[in-house]
Design an enzyme around this catalytic site. Structure first.
Site, PDB file in Angstrom:
ATOM      1  N   CYS A   1       3.321   8.777   1.167  1.00  0.00           N
ATOM      2  CA  CYS A   1       4.305   7.715   1.970  1.00  0.00           C
ATOM      3  C   CYS A   1       4.203   6.476   1.440  1.00  0.00           C
ATOM      4  O   CYS A   1       3.271   5.896   0.736  1.00  0.00           O
ATOM      5  CB  CYS A   1       3.027   7.727   3.275  1.00  0.00           C
ATOM      6  SG  CYS A   1       3.300   6.116   4.293  1.00  0.00           S
TER       7      CYS A   1
ATOM      8  N   CYS B   1       1.344  -1.853  15.446  1.00  0.00           N
ATOM      9  CA  CYS B   1       1.203  -1.650  14.205  1.00  0.00           C
ATOM     10  C   CYS B   1       0.550  -2.845  13.266  1.00  0.00           C
ATOM     11  O   CYS B   1       1.224  -3.792  13.504  1.00  0.00           O
ATOM     12  CB  CYS B   1       2.707  -1.422  13.713  1.00  0.00           C
ATOM     13  SG  CYS B   1       2.771  -1.148  11.925  1.00  0.00           S
TER      14      CYS B   1
ATOM     15  N   CYS C   1       6.571  -6.681   7.777  1.00  0.00           N
ATOM     16  CA  CYS C   1       7.539  -6.165   8.297  1.00  0.00           C
ATOM     17  C   CYS C   1       8.074  -7.463   9.478  1.00  0.00           C
ATOM     18  O   CYS C   1       7.256  -7.895  10.236  1.00  0.00           O
ATOM     19  CB  CYS C   1       7.249  -4.970   9.060  1.00  0.00           C
ATOM     20  SG  CYS C   1       8.649  -4.172   9.917  1.00  0.00           S
TER      21      CYS C   1
ATOM     22  N   GLU D   1      10.314  -1.921   7.321  1.00  0.00           N
ATOM     23  CA  GLU D   1      11.317  -1.136   7.856  1.00  0.00           C
ATOM     24  C   GLU D   1      12.269  -0.686   6.961  1.00  0.00           C
ATOM     25  O   GLU D   1      13.181  -1.960   6.376  1.00  0.00           O
ATOM     26  CB  GLU D   1      11.807  -2.122   9.029  1.00  0.00           C
ATOM     27  CG  GLU D   1      13.154  -1.550   9.840  1.00  0.00           C
ATOM     28  CD  GLU D   1      13.087  -0.215  10.167  1.00  0.00           C
ATOM     29  OE1 GLU D   1      12.276   0.466  10.840  1.00  0.00           O
ATOM     30  OE2 GLU D   1      14.149   0.457   9.554  1.00  0.00           O
TER      31      GLU D   1
ATOM     32  N   CYS E   1       6.187  -4.475  15.760  1.00  0.00           N
ATOM     33  CA  CYS E   1       5.951  -3.536  17.170  1.00  0.00           C
ATOM     34  C   CYS E   1       4.523  -3.860  17.344  1.00  0.00           C
ATOM     35  O   CYS E   1       3.616  -4.290  16.518  1.00  0.00           O
ATOM     36  CB  CYS E   1       5.691  -2.225  16.436  1.00  0.00           C
ATOM     37  SG  CYS E   1       7.440  -1.769  15.825  1.00  0.00           S
TER      38      CYS E   1
ATOM     39  N   CYS F   1      -1.079   6.159   9.991  1.00  0.00           N
ATOM     40  CA  CYS F   1       0.098   5.637  10.450  1.00  0.00           C
ATOM     41  C   CYS F   1      -0.347   4.287  11.156  1.00  0.00           C
ATOM     42  O   CYS F   1      -1.093   4.247  12.034  1.00  0.00           O
ATOM     43  CB  CYS F   1       1.018   6.216  11.485  1.00  0.00           C
ATOM     44  SG  CYS F   1       1.790   7.813  10.715  1.00  0.00           S
TER      45      CYS F   1
ATOM     46  N   GLU G   1       0.984  -1.220  -0.153  1.00  0.00           N
ATOM     47  CA  GLU G   1       0.074  -0.027   0.056  1.00  0.00           C
ATOM     48  C   GLU G   1       0.973   1.157   0.118  1.00  0.00           C
ATOM     49  O   GLU G   1       1.897   1.245   0.603  1.00  0.00           O
ATOM     50  CB  GLU G   1      -0.753  -0.096   1.247  1.00  0.00           C
ATOM     51  CG  GLU G   1      -1.984  -1.063   1.215  1.00  0.00           C
ATOM     52  CD  GLU G   1      -2.864  -1.144   2.374  1.00  0.00           C
ATOM     53  OE1 GLU G   1      -4.049  -1.058   2.223  1.00  0.00           O
ATOM     54  OE2 GLU G   1      -2.154  -1.332   3.378  1.00  0.00           O
TER      55      GLU G   1
HETATM   56  N1  SAH Z   1       9.065   0.967   9.860  1.00  0.00           N
HETATM   57  C1  SAH Z   1       9.369   2.202  10.209  1.00  0.00           C
HETATM   58  C2  SAH Z   1       8.231   3.097   9.146  1.00  0.00           C
HETATM   59  C3  SAH Z   1       6.881   2.819   9.003  1.00  0.00           C
HETATM   60  S1  SAH Z   1       5.826   3.052  10.251  1.00  0.00           S
HETATM   61  C4  SAH Z   1       9.065   2.719  11.385  1.00  0.00           C
HETATM   62  O1  SAH Z   1       8.604   1.783  12.393  1.00  0.00           O
HETATM   63  O2  SAH Z   1       9.568   3.979  11.855  1.00  0.00           O
HETATM   64  C5  SAH Z   1       5.393   5.020  10.401  1.00  0.00           C
HETATM   65  C6  SAH Z   1       5.353   5.411  11.829  1.00  0.00           C
HETATM   66  O3  SAH Z   1       3.994   4.983  12.155  1.00  0.00           O
HETATM   67  C7  SAH Z   1       6.164   4.971  12.850  1.00  0.00           C
HETATM   68  O4  SAH Z   1       6.713   5.786  13.756  1.00  0.00           O
HETATM   69  C8  SAH Z   1       5.165   3.924  13.553  1.00  0.00           C
HETATM   70  O5  SAH Z   1       5.793   3.448  14.737  1.00  0.00           O
HETATM   71  C9  SAH Z   1       3.823   4.366  13.529  1.00  0.00           C
HETATM   72  N2  SAH Z   1       2.704   3.693  13.842  1.00  0.00           N
HETATM   73  C10 SAH Z   1       2.706   2.372  13.705  1.00  0.00           C
HETATM   74  N3  SAH Z   1       1.306   1.833  14.152  1.00  0.00           N
HETATM   75  C11 SAH Z   1       0.835   2.903  14.553  1.00  0.00           C
HETATM   76  C12 SAH Z   1      -0.581   3.030  15.006  1.00  0.00           C
HETATM   77  N4  SAH Z   1      -1.154   1.894  15.390  1.00  0.00           N
HETATM   78  N5  SAH Z   1      -0.673   4.249  15.409  1.00  0.00           N
HETATM   79  C13 SAH Z   1       0.131   5.362  15.287  1.00  0.00           C
HETATM   80  N6  SAH Z   1       1.470   5.183  14.719  1.00  0.00           N
HETATM   81  C14 SAH Z   1       1.703   4.070  14.527  1.00  0.00           C
HETATM   82 FE1  SF4 Z   2       7.535  -2.358  11.289  1.00  0.00          FE
HETATM   83 FE2  SF4 Z   2       7.327   0.225  11.411  1.00  0.00          FE
HETATM   84 FE3  SF4 Z   2       5.317  -1.264  11.940  1.00  0.00          FE
HETATM   85 FE4  SF4 Z   2       7.245  -1.613  13.517  1.00  0.00          FE
HETATM   86  S1  SF4 Z   2       6.076   0.272  13.211  1.00  0.00           S
HETATM   87  S2  SF4 Z   2       6.045  -3.124  12.704  1.00  0.00           S
HETATM   88  S3  SF4 Z   2       9.016  -1.332  12.231  1.00  0.00           S
HETATM   89  S4  SF4 Z   2       6.357  -1.106   9.946  1.00  0.00           S
END
Ligand code: SAH
Ligand code: SF4
Length: 354
Positions: free
Chosen positions: A113, A127, A120, A168, A124, A343, A98
């Site tokens: 974006c 996410c 990934c 990532e 996390c 995000c 996406e």
């Molecule tokens: N993998 C990279 C980039 C993609 S995520 C990273 O983790 O930085 C982009 C941003 O969205 C990151 O800061 C991530 O932690 C945040 N993010 C992920 N899941 C989220 C959620 N459910 N609510 C708000 N931010 C979130």
């Molecule tokens: Fe991967 Fe970034 Fe999502 Fe963490 S927040 S699972 S590093 S995409």
């Protein structure tokens, strides 16, 4: 078209000039044709070879046997109430990713974006992409064509790129770096308008520092204390904060660029007064801006709701404490929440709906 297999037809969008030169050479065309094709793809958003009218008709016809313009196939487009456009693209091997195009009412420019991996591996806990698990890295061409595909579809010129889609980026460092060069040189988006967001991959941060690109590095810190961070960003066990922070200082020293510290606010988990104070202490002597991201609701793979977003008052209270560090602190304005484009919400949901 000939009876060639789909796989033998080479997509050209997303290639850099050197790769296009290689292609025209293999097609036995004079070298200047590469520059012409490059202009059609990157300046005129051409979506087919037929549109390239300064190539003789016979040349275009011949080329069509071996090449085409787009790499990605649009599977689904969702448009949010706020104008955000979320694209679901199929890659040549059928995997899905996406990308999101965002307009902000208070800004003239358009941001996009992009994804850097399918799924990934970092996992996390807050996410949606993490729940998809890792499938594979994207190539530089697959990253770059996301931008061109969005420009071709929307007719809009994208001014800012954030590597904040699926994946990532610093676990796919070489292809991401290559794509950044193509975005700067071919798509013509300046390095200052490109942000790479990482969950804290120390070797990747060191590698990026060597490349000396004028981009912004955003670190997804999310918790100032090692215990909480280990719980919600599991890669912390591999790259603990006491290694990560020095690697950021080194990056800052080498590139002279201001960092962004991203911090997801999860009610009762990362939004306490104590954590706000610890965060203020941590960022006080880092050359950075702080971006607070209120949690966007997602569900785990069992369909269970995960975490809660702090109230507006709790968000403001947290922000005020962090501001005591003297750093600029902003609360991220979310786009496209109604279509799961914000995000952390990118999860190829169509898969479940088919
Ligand atoms: N993998 C990279 C980039 C993609 S995520 C990273 O983790 O930085 C982009 C941003 O969205 C990151 O800061 C991530 O932690 C945040 N993010 C992920 N899941 C989220 C959620 N459910 N609510 C708000 N931010 C979130
Ligand atoms: Fe991967 Fe970034 Fe999502 Fe963490 S927040 S699972 S590093 S995409």
């Amino acid at each position: 078209m000939s009876s060639k297999n789909k796989e033998d037809v080479k997509p050209l969008s997303g290639l850099n000039l050197a790769e296009l030169e290689e292609f025209v050479q293999s097609a036995k065309l004079p070298p200047f044709r590469a520059r012409q094709i490059h202009t059609w793809i990157y300046d005129k958003y051409a979506s087919s070879l037929e549109q390239m009218t300064d190539l003789p008709a016979a040349v275009r016809e011949n080329l069509a046997h071996n090449a085409k313009v787009p790499l990605l196939e649009l599977q689904q487009l969702q448009v949010s109430k706020d104008g955000t456009r979320k694209y679901l693209f199929a890659l040549p091997d059928g995997q899905l990713i996406e990308s999101v195009l965002m307009r902000f009412a208070d800004r003239k420019t358009i941001s996009a974006c992009v994804s850097s991996q399918v799924g990934c591996a970092v996992g996390c806990t807050f996410c949606a992409t993490g729940y998809l698990k890792f499938k594979r890295n994207l190539t530089s061409q697959e990253i770059t064509d996301q931008i061109m595909a969005m420009q071709r579809e929307s007719g809009l010129r994208i001014a800012n790129i954030v590597f904040m889609g699926q994946g990532e980026p610093l676990l796919n460092c070489e292809e991401v770096i290559k794509s950044i060069h193509t975005i700067i040189d071919s798509v013509k988006i300046g390095g200052r308008h490109i942000t790479v967001s990482t969950s804290g991959i120390v070797p990747g941060i060191n590698r990026l520092a060597q490349e000396d690109l004028p981009i912004t590095l955003a670190l997804s810190l999310h918790a100032p204390d090692p215990q909480t961070r280990e719980q919600i960003v599991p890669i912390t066990k591999k790259y603990p904060l006491h290694q990560l922070i020095p690697s950021l200082r080194n990056y800052e020293k080498k590139t002279k660029r201001r960092l962004t510290i991203e911090y997801v606010m999860l009610a009762g988990v990362t939004d306490t007064v104590e954590q706000a104070k610890m965060l203020a202490d941590l960022v006080r002597d880092l050359h950075c801006n702080v971006n607070l991201i209120p949690f966007n609701p997602i569900q785990d793979d069992q369909g269970k709701d995960l975490y809660e977003r702090p109230s507006r008052a709790a968000q403001e209270r947290f922000k005020k404490i962090v501001e005591r560090s003297g750093r600029t602190v902003t609360i991220r304005l979310e786009r496209g929440t109604d279509i799961d484009a914000a995000c952390g919400q990118l999860h190829n949901k169509v898969l479940n709906e088919l």
